[in-house]
Structure formats: C-alpha cells, structure tokens
Design a protein around this motif. Structure first.
Motif, PDB file in Angstrom:
ATOM      1  N   LYS A   1      10.448   6.915  -9.056  1.00  0.00           N
ATOM      2  CA  LYS A   1       9.328   6.162  -8.487  1.00  0.00           C
ATOM      3  C   LYS A   1       8.783   5.142  -9.466  1.00  0.00           C
ATOM      4  CE  LYS A   1       7.628   9.810  -5.498  1.00  0.00           C
ATOM      5  NZ  LYS A   1       7.303   9.507  -4.154  1.00  0.00           N
ATOM      6  N   THR A   2       8.380   4.016  -8.949  1.00  0.00           N
ATOM      7  CA  THR A   2       7.681   3.018  -9.771  1.00  0.00           C
ATOM      8  C   THR A   2       6.252   3.544  -9.991  1.00  0.00           C
ATOM      9  OG1 THR A   2       6.829   1.854  -7.847  1.00  0.00           O
ATOM     10  CG2 THR A   2       8.976   1.132  -8.672  1.00  0.00           C
TER      11      THR A   2
ATOM     12  N   LEU B   1       3.560   2.095  -9.259  1.00  0.00           N
ATOM     13  CA  LEU B   1       2.805   1.828  -8.028  1.00  0.00           C
ATOM     14  C   LEU B   1       3.150   2.849  -6.934  1.00  0.00           C
ATOM     15  CD1 LEU B   1       0.899   0.168  -6.295  1.00  0.00           C
ATOM     16  CD2 LEU B   1       2.729  -1.483  -5.895  1.00  0.00           C
ATOM     17  N   ALA B   2       4.429   3.192  -6.836  1.00  0.00           N
ATOM     18  CA  ALA B   2       4.840   4.177  -5.825  1.00  0.00           C
ATOM     19  C   ALA B   2       4.143   5.519  -6.063  1.00  0.00           C
ATOM     20  CB  ALA B   2       6.360   4.344  -5.851  1.00  0.00           C
TER      21      ALA B   2
ATOM     22  N   MET C   1       0.719   5.238  -4.727  1.00  0.00           N
ATOM     23  CA  MET C   1       0.809   5.231  -3.265  1.00  0.00           C
ATOM     24  C   MET C   1       1.049   6.643  -2.724  1.00  0.00           C
ATOM     25  SD  MET C   1       0.390   2.404  -1.659  1.00  0.00           S
ATOM     26  CE  MET C   1      -0.279   0.911  -2.365  1.00  0.00           C
ATOM     27  N   SER C   2       1.867   7.405  -3.416  1.00  0.00           N
ATOM     28  CA  SER C   2       2.129   8.781  -2.977  1.00  0.00           C
ATOM     29  C   SER C   2       0.845   9.605  -2.998  1.00  0.00           C
ATOM     30  CB  SER C   2       3.161   9.443  -3.881  1.00  0.00           C
ATOM     31  OG  SER C   2       4.404   8.844  -3.691  1.00  0.00           O
TER      32      SER C   2
ATOM     33  N   ASN D   1      -1.188   8.613  -0.158  1.00  0.00           N
ATOM     34  CA  ASN D   1      -0.582   9.151   1.059  1.00  0.00           C
ATOM     35  C   ASN D   1      -1.000  10.604   1.311  1.00  0.00           C
ATOM     36  OD1 ASN D   1       1.149   8.643   3.244  1.00  0.00           O
ATOM     37  ND2 ASN D   1       2.785   9.797   2.261  1.00  0.00           N
TER      38      ASN D   1
ATOM     39  N   PHE E   1      -4.627  10.639   2.241  1.00  0.00           N
ATOM     40  CA  PHE E   1      -4.815   9.987   3.544  1.00  0.00           C
ATOM     41  C   PHE E   1      -4.402  10.926   4.688  1.00  0.00           C
ATOM     42  CE2 PHE E   1      -3.614   6.754   6.811  1.00  0.00           C
ATOM     43  CZ  PHE E   1      -4.862   6.172   6.941  1.00  0.00           C
TER      44      PHE E   1
ATOM     45  N   PRO F   1       3.848  -5.018  -7.244  1.00  0.00           N
ATOM     46  CA  PRO F   1       4.922  -4.490  -6.398  1.00  0.00           C
ATOM     47  C   PRO F   1       6.308  -4.831  -6.976  1.00  0.00           C
ATOM     48  CG  PRO F   1       3.329  -5.732  -5.089  1.00  0.00           C
ATOM     49  CD  PRO F   1       2.990  -5.972  -6.520  1.00  0.00           C
ATOM     50  N   GLU F   2       7.226  -3.908  -6.781  1.00  0.00           N
ATOM     51  CA  GLU F   2       8.614  -4.100  -7.219  1.00  0.00           C
ATOM     52  C   GLU F   2       9.212  -5.361  -6.571  1.00  0.00           C
ATOM     53  OE1 GLU F   2      10.912  -0.691  -6.056  1.00  0.00           O
ATOM     54  OE2 GLU F   2      12.460  -1.068  -7.553  1.00  0.00           O
TER      55      GLU F   2
ATOM     56  N   GLY G   1      -4.886  -7.756  -0.567  1.00  0.00           N
ATOM     57  CA  GLY G   1      -4.620  -6.709   0.430  1.00  0.00           C
ATOM     58  C   GLY G   1      -5.196  -5.373  -0.004  1.00  0.00           C
TER      59      GLY G   1
ATOM     60  N   PHE H   1      -8.345  -3.235   1.584  1.00  0.00           N
ATOM     61  CA  PHE H   1      -8.196  -1.807   1.878  1.00  0.00           C
ATOM     62  C   PHE H   1      -9.364  -1.026   1.266  1.00  0.00           C
ATOM     63  CE2 PHE H   1      -6.316   2.371   0.632  1.00  0.00           C
ATOM     64  CZ  PHE H   1      -6.151   2.890   1.904  1.00  0.00           C
TER      65      PHE H   1
ATOM     66  N   GLN I   1      -2.188  -0.492   6.028  1.00  0.00           N
ATOM     67  CA  GLN I   1      -1.005   0.098   5.378  1.00  0.00           C
ATOM     68  C   GLN I   1       0.267  -0.583   5.911  1.00  0.00           C
ATOM     69  OE1 GLN I   1      -0.311   4.177   6.520  1.00  0.00           O
ATOM     70  NE2 GLN I   1       1.404   4.434   5.141  1.00  0.00           N
TER      71      GLN I   1
ATOM     72  N   HIS J   1       2.687  -2.968   3.701  1.00  0.00           N
ATOM     73  CA  HIS J   1       4.084  -2.590   3.451  1.00  0.00           C
ATOM     74  C   HIS J   1       5.044  -3.650   3.967  1.00  0.00           C
ATOM     75  CE1 HIS J   1       3.106   1.955   2.846  1.00  0.00           C
ATOM     76  NE2 HIS J   1       2.549   1.161   1.955  1.00  0.00           N
TER      77      HIS J   1
ATOM     78  N   PHE K   1       4.651  -6.567   1.256  1.00  0.00           N
ATOM     79  CA  PHE K   1       4.777  -6.402  -0.209  1.00  0.00           C
ATOM     80  C   PHE K   1       5.749  -5.319  -0.663  1.00  0.00           C
ATOM     81  CE2 PHE K   1       0.361  -7.772   0.754  1.00  0.00           C
ATOM     82  CZ  PHE K   1       0.476  -9.070   0.284  1.00  0.00           C
ATOM     83  N   ARG K   2       6.305  -4.572   0.267  1.00  0.00           N
ATOM     84  CA  ARG K   2       7.172  -3.465  -0.129  1.00  0.00           C
ATOM     85  C   ARG K   2       8.631  -3.820   0.177  1.00  0.00           C
ATOM     86  NH1 ARG K   2       6.722   2.487   2.689  1.00  0.00           N
ATOM     87  NH2 ARG K   2       8.180   3.564   1.334  1.00  0.00           N
TER      88      ARG K   2
HETATM   89  C1  HEM Z   1      -3.426   4.281   4.009  1.00  0.00           C
HETATM   90  C2  HEM Z   1      -2.934   3.407   3.168  1.00  0.00           C
HETATM   91  C3  HEM Z   1      -1.595   3.502   2.494  1.00  0.00           C
HETATM   92  C4  HEM Z   1      -0.755   4.565   2.376  1.00  0.00           C
HETATM   93  C5  HEM Z   1      -0.948   5.985   2.912  1.00  0.00           C
HETATM   94  C6  HEM Z   1       0.419   4.115   1.635  1.00  0.00           C
HETATM   95  C7  HEM Z   1       1.513   4.906   1.331  1.00  0.00           C
HETATM   96  C8  HEM Z   1       2.636   4.484   0.635  1.00  0.00           C
HETATM   97  C9  HEM Z   1       3.810   5.292   0.358  1.00  0.00           C
HETATM   98  C10 HEM Z   1       3.990   6.753   0.778  1.00  0.00           C
HETATM   99  C11 HEM Z   1       4.666   4.522  -0.349  1.00  0.00           C
HETATM  100  C12 HEM Z   1       6.066   4.937  -0.846  1.00  0.00           C
HETATM  101  C13 HEM Z   1       5.944   5.540  -2.222  1.00  0.00           C
HETATM  102  C14 HEM Z   1       7.294   6.041  -2.723  1.00  0.00           C
HETATM  103  O1  HEM Z   1       8.221   5.223  -2.840  1.00  0.00           O
HETATM  104  O2  HEM Z   1       7.388   7.221  -3.006  1.00  0.00           O
HETATM  105  C15 HEM Z   1       4.074   3.208  -0.507  1.00  0.00           C
HETATM  106  C16 HEM Z   1       4.651   2.162  -1.181  1.00  0.00           C
HETATM  107  C17 HEM Z   1       4.071   0.913  -1.317  1.00  0.00           C
HETATM  108  N1  HEM Z   1       2.859   0.503  -0.794  1.00  0.00           N
HETATM  109 FE1  HEM Z   1       1.553   1.645   0.225  1.00  0.00          FE
HETATM  110  N2  HEM Z   1       0.255   2.794   1.319  1.00  0.00           N
HETATM  111  C18 HEM Z   1      -0.960   2.377   1.830  1.00  0.00           C
HETATM  112  C19 HEM Z   1      -1.502   1.114   1.741  1.00  0.00           C
HETATM  113  C20 HEM Z   1      -0.922   0.039   1.109  1.00  0.00           C
HETATM  114  C21 HEM Z   1      -1.518  -1.272   1.014  1.00  0.00           C
HETATM  115  C22 HEM Z   1      -2.862  -1.663   1.613  1.00  0.00           C
HETATM  116  C23 HEM Z   1      -0.637  -2.048   0.283  1.00  0.00           C
HETATM  117  C24 HEM Z   1      -0.732  -3.495  -0.121  1.00  0.00           C
HETATM  118  C25 HEM Z   1      -1.683  -4.327   0.180  1.00  0.00           C
HETATM  119  C26 HEM Z   1       0.501  -1.207  -0.063  1.00  0.00           C
HETATM  120  C27 HEM Z   1       1.585  -1.613  -0.809  1.00  0.00           C
HETATM  121  C28 HEM Z   1       2.665  -0.813  -1.146  1.00  0.00           C
HETATM  122  C29 HEM Z   1       3.790  -1.275  -1.943  1.00  0.00           C
HETATM  123  C30 HEM Z   1       3.966  -2.651  -2.528  1.00  0.00           C
HETATM  124  C31 HEM Z   1       4.672  -0.183  -2.056  1.00  0.00           C
HETATM  125  C32 HEM Z   1       6.008  -0.132  -2.812  1.00  0.00           C
HETATM  126  C33 HEM Z   1       5.819   0.343  -4.247  1.00  0.00           C
HETATM  127  C34 HEM Z   1       6.369  -0.613  -5.305  1.00  0.00           C
HETATM  128  O3  HEM Z   1       6.596  -1.792  -5.010  1.00  0.00           O
HETATM  129  O4  HEM Z   1       6.535  -0.194  -6.457  1.00  0.00           O
HETATM  130  N3  HEM Z   1       0.291   0.051   0.451  1.00  0.00           N
HETATM  131  N4  HEM Z   1       2.827   3.223   0.098  1.00  0.00           N
END
Ligand code: HEM
Length: 150
Positions: A29-30, A32-33, A36-37, A40, A43, A78-79, A99, A103, A133, A137, A140-141
């Motif tokens: 995981k990064t 940021l990931a 996010m976990s 999650n 949430f 973000p990656e 973003g 949030f 979310q 995603h 940016f994901r």
């Molecule tokens: C309720 C809100 C949110 C939840 C529950 C959530 C959940 C998650 C989860 C489970 C992952 C995957 C992590 C993994 O790879 O193990 C993820 C990745 C990601 N999320 Fe969220 N997310 C939320 C909101 C957001 C918002 C608002 C943004 C951007 C404005 C965002 C941007 C990203 C990005 C960029 C990644 C990829 C990680 C990386 O690039 O290193 N997320 N998110």
C-alpha cells in the motif's frame, strides 16, 4: 519415482512462494492508501450505526478517525500523479487537495448533525460523502485492471 515426486513437490513449493512474493508486491500500500483504508473502516462503522441515535457517541469517535486520516491525506499525493503530464501535475495535486478539503467540510457537517441528534439529516450527509468518495476515486485514483471474467 519417489525422487520425481519429491522434485515435483519442491517445484510446487517454489511456485507457491514465488506467486506469494508477486502478489505481495502488488498489494503493497502507498502511504495514502493506508490513510484511505483507515477512513474506509471508520466509514463502514458510521454507515452501520448512522441512523441509531443511541450510538451517536461512538459515531462521533469514528468521525474523528475519519477526520484525522483525511487531514493526513492532505499532505500526501495520489500515486496517479506519476501518470499525469509534468505540466499538469501541480493542478492535479491542487485539485486532489481541494477534493479532500471538501470532504472534510462534509465530515464537519455530519458531526454537527450528530451532535444535534439529527440522525435523519446525517443519513443524507452520508450519501454526500459516498458521492465525494466516488468522484475523488474517479478523478485521482489509478484504475486497477479488472481480472478477465472466466
Ligand atoms: C468516504 C470516503 C472515502 C473512502 C471510504 C475511501 C476509501 C478508499 C479505499 C478503501 C482506497 C483503497 C486503499 C487501498 O489501496 O488499500 C482508497 C484509495 C484512494 N482514495 Fe479514497 N476514500 C474516500 C474518499 C476519497 C476522496 C474524497 C478522495 C480524493 C479527493 C480519495 C482519493 C483516493 C486516492 C487518490 C486513492 C488511491 C491511493 C493512492 O493514490 O496512493 N478518496 N480510498
């Protein structure tokens, strides 16, 4: 014959450990990931109890977890930035931060609603968070490759 079977066994063990190494690398995981976990998990807990006023104290605790991790996410990138042309990267990161800030505003709104005992309103705010979310995603994901259907 016995030797053959042993060789085959050794080969299987090797193949298994190699595949574990490969999948392990994929799942790394990064930073940021990881944030996010954590968001999650909290949430999901919020989603399970959002309409239950008796759980509002616990919901407020989960909101603090979400807020802390979202604030930490603000300092990370973000990656996907690496896939964006160099000239667009600064805007990409600024948009991502906007973003996350949006949030955080929604998290604040939910906290206010829960504190006021307005659980029905909090359910609506939960939907807004899900939308954020989804949008975050989409933009940016990195889209992970979907394994082919059998
Ligand atoms: C309720 C809100 C949110 C939840 C529950 C959530 C959940 C998650 C989860 C489970 C992952 C995957 C992590 C993994 O790879 O193990 C993820 C990745 C990601 N999320 Fe969220 N997310 C939320 C909101 C957001 C918002 C608002 C943004 C951007 C404005 C965002 C941007 C990203 C990005 C960029 C990644 C990829 C990680 C990386 O690039 O290193 N997320 N998110």
């Amino acid at each position: 014959m016995q030797f053959r079977i042993r060789q085959l066994g050794a080969l299987c063990v090797l193949a298994l450990s190699l595949s574990q190494v490969a999948s392990g690398q994929q799942e790394e995981k990064t930073p940021l990931a990881k944030k996010m976990s954590a968001i999650n998990t909290a949430f999901k807990a919020v989603g399970r109890q959002i309409d239950d006023a008796a759980q509002n104290a616990a919901t407020l605790e989960q909101l603090t977890v979400i807020e802390t991790n979202a604030k930490a996410a603000l300092a990370l990138e973000p990656e996907k930035k690496g896939q964006v042309p160099a000239a667009e990267q600064a805007k990409f990161v600024a948009d991502y931060q906007a973003g996350i800030k949006q949030f955080l505003v929604t998290v604040d709104k939910m906290r206010a609603a829960i504190k006021a005992g307005k659980n029905t309103e909090a359910v609506t705010i939960l939907d807004a968070m899900k939308d954020q979310q989804k949008e975050g995603h989409k933009e940016f994901r990195i889209k992970k490759a979907v394994p082919p259907a059998h």
